[in-house]
Design a protein around this motif. Structure first.
Motif, PDB file in Angstrom:
ATOM      1  N   TRP A  98      -9.129   1.630  -3.961  1.00 23.00           N
ATOM      2  CA  TRP A  98      -9.151   2.174  -2.609  1.00 23.00           C
ATOM      3  C   TRP A  98     -10.585   2.439  -2.198  1.00 23.00           C
ATOM      4  N   ALA A 155       0.832  -1.205   0.000  1.00 21.55           N
ATOM      5  CA  ALA A 155       0.000   0.000   0.000  1.00 21.55           C
ATOM      6  C   ALA A 155       0.864   1.251   0.000  1.00 21.55           C
ATOM      7  N   ALA A 186       0.993   3.956  -3.096  1.00 18.54           N
ATOM      8  CA  ALA A 186       0.641   5.363  -2.876  1.00 18.54           C
ATOM      9  C   ALA A 186       1.804   6.281  -3.246  1.00 18.54           C
ATOM     10  N   TRP A 192      -7.113  -0.320   1.475  1.00 11.58           N
ATOM     11  CA  TRP A 192      -6.400  -0.608   0.228  1.00 11.58           C
ATOM     12  C   TRP A 192      -6.758  -2.029  -0.206  1.00 11.58           C
ATOM     13  N   HIS A 244     -16.445   4.593  -2.744  1.00  9.24           N
ATOM     14  CA  HIS A 244     -15.721   3.639  -3.587  1.00  9.24           C
ATOM     15  C   HIS A 244     -16.118   3.880  -5.033  1.00  9.24           C
ATOM     16  N   THR A 261      -8.887   4.347   5.348  1.00  9.59           N
ATOM     17  CA  THR A 261      -8.828   3.926   3.952  1.00  9.59           C
ATOM     18  C   THR A 261      -8.566   2.429   3.909  1.00  9.59           C
ATOM     19  N   GLU A 277      -6.006  -2.941  -8.461  1.00  8.53           N
ATOM     20  CA  GLU A 277      -5.835  -2.155  -7.240  1.00  8.53           C
ATOM     21  C   GLU A 277      -6.925  -1.096  -7.142  1.00  8.53           C
TER      22      GLU A 277
END
Length: 734
Positions: free
Chosen positions: A547, A405, A409, A491, A521, A489, A545
């Motif tokens: 979030w 994660a 990021a 991930w 979302h 959050t 991927e």
């Protein structure tokens, strides 16, 4: 050695190595982490081998292993996964040498020797190999310890004593191999004294040479050395002194599957292990320095046990201020292995069956007990996890997911401070002070680590693709749950289309009753009152991927000051990915075109009359009138399990009021506990439902003189909604 024994030993060793390779493939992320940003300084600065060998990190120097590791790092473009494989190769070599040592000590290998590769190649040391890899810390020192024992039992003084001096010097400089250096220095000193007293000139000269090499090593080591405990709050001595013993006991029981609970049983079991090691060390030491083969074998056992006991004692002194469970850490397991080897080799050499079998059994439990945890997990999860306890697997998985994660990021933001803030997890505790931004730029300029050029954007992730999730910006995990503050959050990395599932199990009692949680979302947002968050939330996700963001609309509140000053809002479970919804599916709907929002297929809440769920038994009391509100356009079922009624009001029927109907539970099923399901017809508007105890409610204060003032009537162990009935259907009136 019989042929079947050889193949069994080879197979067990090979399976353990493959288990490690699978673990690296599943859990290692290509990113430097935590202490690596510190002890890689000589590599960032382009310094030579001498600087690498002499570099001090915390209380130890990096030594010989750091030179070898630098070659591996440069050849692999700083790939942390390759670095972990290099450390596995060291452990594999150590296992082979340890089997050879056993054969030298006893003259043969036997079936029980499968314990040797099980001990040396245990996944319990994942912290040293995967979490924060550093071969110098303990993995390479373990190899040096086993090699030293090999050399020490040699019959040729001209080889044994100078080589021991050289190994002592390398050990002194290489991580916590320093304790091997301490024991070798003592053994060389004892050999020198013994040879002098017996006027054995040849033995004396070689012992003098070996000790001289060691003294030179110590002199060079101490030049510029500064003791650094590398732990805030360190002080000595700690009181009460008995805590040192408890610390050591828990530290020794940890490799056998001991958790951080510090139970009396764990302390007693660890105490038995500690006492066994101490007694065997003393017995072997008293039988040494007789200048014969058996004497040197005892001295080799002293070397193994002494190195392990010295490391454990040093750890207790340096970490006791963190609590008696601070030694129950994966990174300490590696240098406890010499203890188990020394204990096992001593037991295997005994002629008295009782001593032999008791010792082998004790070591066998340490080696085998962690594997019992895998029996409670699906077979498909065994590769790369065999030998990990449930808590270790959870910690390793969380470590991996948080690394992924963070890197993900950072690759979007390019700023480590912004990444730290958005993710809530760090790859170094004080990035600004160590110029982390500059070091990241250095790696990027050279296409190293997760900046390496590849045709795959996710090439820095673990080689073994699998579904992964990680809660970010939350407080520390408490089992499988954790509190969030204002925001959190999730991930998500999914290998297929499916659903992300989690549950909001509790809200802070200090939040307003109308508080809501906001779920965002795919740029779609929903808000829900906490009272309606009764079931598992299942949101559709796509492959790849993504979030998911949570926000408390009313912020957070102090948990329980002054004992707990954390600011909390909602308590969340672990999240998991499935192909089908594991709970209530949430779908998108257009409430005010063109805006989209998430809505559950059904929702329900306890409107009044309930005193809350009590943990850990998970039951809850209602008063005389429990009122529910159920919102579903499709037919669903209410599932109820009643444990009992409060005795002073446990008479008469229980009534269910559903719209204009009153259902009375028949007398033949009023015995408790009872469980039933009732059909709820679909409706465009929320439907009320009431469970009533006509005999009323009473408080323990009134009836028993207790402090509990709540009016109690019915104790429930389950209240849930489902699309199919979970219990026998309650007969309903037409």
């Amino acid at each position: 050695m019989k042929q079947p024994v050889f193949w069994i030993l080879a197979s067990v060793t090979a399976l353990q190595i493959l288990n490690w390779v699978a673990s690296v493939a599943r859990f290692q992320v290509n990113v430097p982490i935590w202490d690596q940003w510190d002890f890689f300084n000589p590599l960032f600065n382009g310094e030579g081998s001498l600087a690498l060998f002499n570099y001090q990190h915390g209380p130890h120097r990096q030594g010989l292993a750091f030179i070898f590791s630098s070659w591996i790092m440069n050849a692999s473009h700083w790939d942390s996964r390759i670095e972990s494989l290099w450390m596995i190769a060291i452990l594999a070599a150590t296992a082979v040498f340890a089997l050879g040592l056993k054969r030298k000590l006893s003259g043969r290998l036997e079936l029980a020797d499968t314990l040797i590769p099980l001990l040396i190649l245990t996944l319990a040391q994942w912290g040293s190999v995967i979490s924060v890899p550093n071969a110098s810390h303990s993995v390479f020192p373990l190899l040096l310890i086993v090699l030293s024992a090999h050399i020490w039992i040699s019959t040729k003084s001209a080889i044994r004593l100078p080589a021991s001096g050289a190994l002592a010097t390398f050990s002194i400089f290489t991580g916590f191999g320093i304790f091997n250096g301490v024991v070798l220095t003592a053994l060389l000193s004892g050999t020198l004294l013994h040879a002098a007293l017996r006027r054995q000139k040849i033995e004396l000269s070689w012992a003098f040479l070996g000790l001289a090499i060691t003294v030179i090593g110590w002199t060079l080591f101490l030049r510029g050395y500064r003791f650094n405990p590398a732990s805030d709050g360190y002080h000595f001595p700690h009181t009460p002194l008995f805590d040192y013993t408890r610390f050591l006991a828990l530290m020794l029981v940890h490799p056998a599957g001991g958790d951080h609970t510090a139970t009396i049983f764990e302390q007693l079991a660890g105490g038995v292990l500690l006492a066994a090691c101490a007694v065997v060390f003393f017995v072997a030491a008293t039988r040494g320095f007789r200048n014969d083969t058996q004497s040197r074998r005892n001295e080799a056992i002293v070397l193994l046990l002494g190195s392990g006991l010295a490391f454990a004692a040093f750890t207790a002194v340096g970490r006791i201020h963190l609590g008696i469970t601070a030694g129950m850490a994966s990174r300490y397991v590696t240098l406890l292995i010499p203890l188990w080897l020394g204990l096992y080799f001593w037991g295997a050499s005994q002629t008295r069956p009782a001593l032999k079998y008791a010792t082998v059994l004790l070591v066998g439990l340490v080696a085998i007990l962690p594997f019992t945890h895998m029996l409670q997990r699906p077979v498909a999860t065994w590769p790369g996890t065999a030998g990990l306890t449930h808590s270790s697997l959870a910690a390793l998985t969380a470590s991996t997911d948080e690394k992924i994660a963070w890197v993900s990021a950072f690759l979007r933001t390019g700023d480590f401070q912004q990444t730290d803030s958005s993710v809530g997890r760090l790859i170094h505790p004080d990035g600004e002070s160590i110029a982390l931004g500059h070091k990241l730029a250095w790696l990027k300029t050279r296409n190293l680590s997760f900046f390496a050029i590849s045709t795959r954007p996710d090439s820095w992730q673990p080689w073994w693709p699998e579904n992964r999730t990680a809660w970010l910006l939350t407080h520390e995990s408490e089992g499988h749950e954790r509190w969030m503050a204002d925001n959190s959050t999730l991930w998500i990395q999914s290998e297929h289309d499916g659903f992300i599932n989690f549950q909001v199990v509790q809200s802070s009692p200090h939040l307003p009753s109308d508080s809501q949680i906001e779920i965002s979302h795919r740029n779609i947002t929903a808000r829900e009152h906490t009272g309606f968050l009764r079931d598992i939330i299942s949101l559709p996700i796509s492959r790849g991927e993504q979030w998911l963001a949570l926000r408390s609309t009313h912020g957070s509140a102090p948990a329980s000051p002054p004992a707990d000053n954390r600011f909390i809002s909602f308590r969340l479970t672990d999240a998991w990915i499935t192909r089908q919804p594991a709970g209530v599916e949430w779908i998108t709907t257009s409430s005010a075109p063109p805006a989209l929002t998430w809505v559950p297929l059904y929702r329900w809440r306890i409107a009044s009359g309930f005193h809350g769920w009590e943990r850990p038994a998970l039951f809850g009391w209602s008063d005389a009138h429990l009122k529910l509100e159920i919102d579903s356009k499709d037919p669903i079922f209410l599932n109820v399990r009643i444990d009992k009624r409060y005795n002073p009001v446990a008479r008469g029927p229980i009534l269910l009021r559903q719209q204009d109907r009153v259902l009375e539970i028949p007398a033949n099923i009023t015995a408790t506990p009872l469980a039933f399901s009732i059909a709820i017809h679909g409706s465009p508007s929320p439907q009320p439902l009431e469970i009533e105890n006509p005999a009323g409610a009473a408080s323990p204060l009134q009836t028993e003189g207790k402090a509990d003032t709540r009016p109690l009537a019915i104790r429930f162990s389950q209240l849930s909604i489902s699309t199919t009935p979970l219990f026998p259907m309650l007969p309903t009136a037409p």
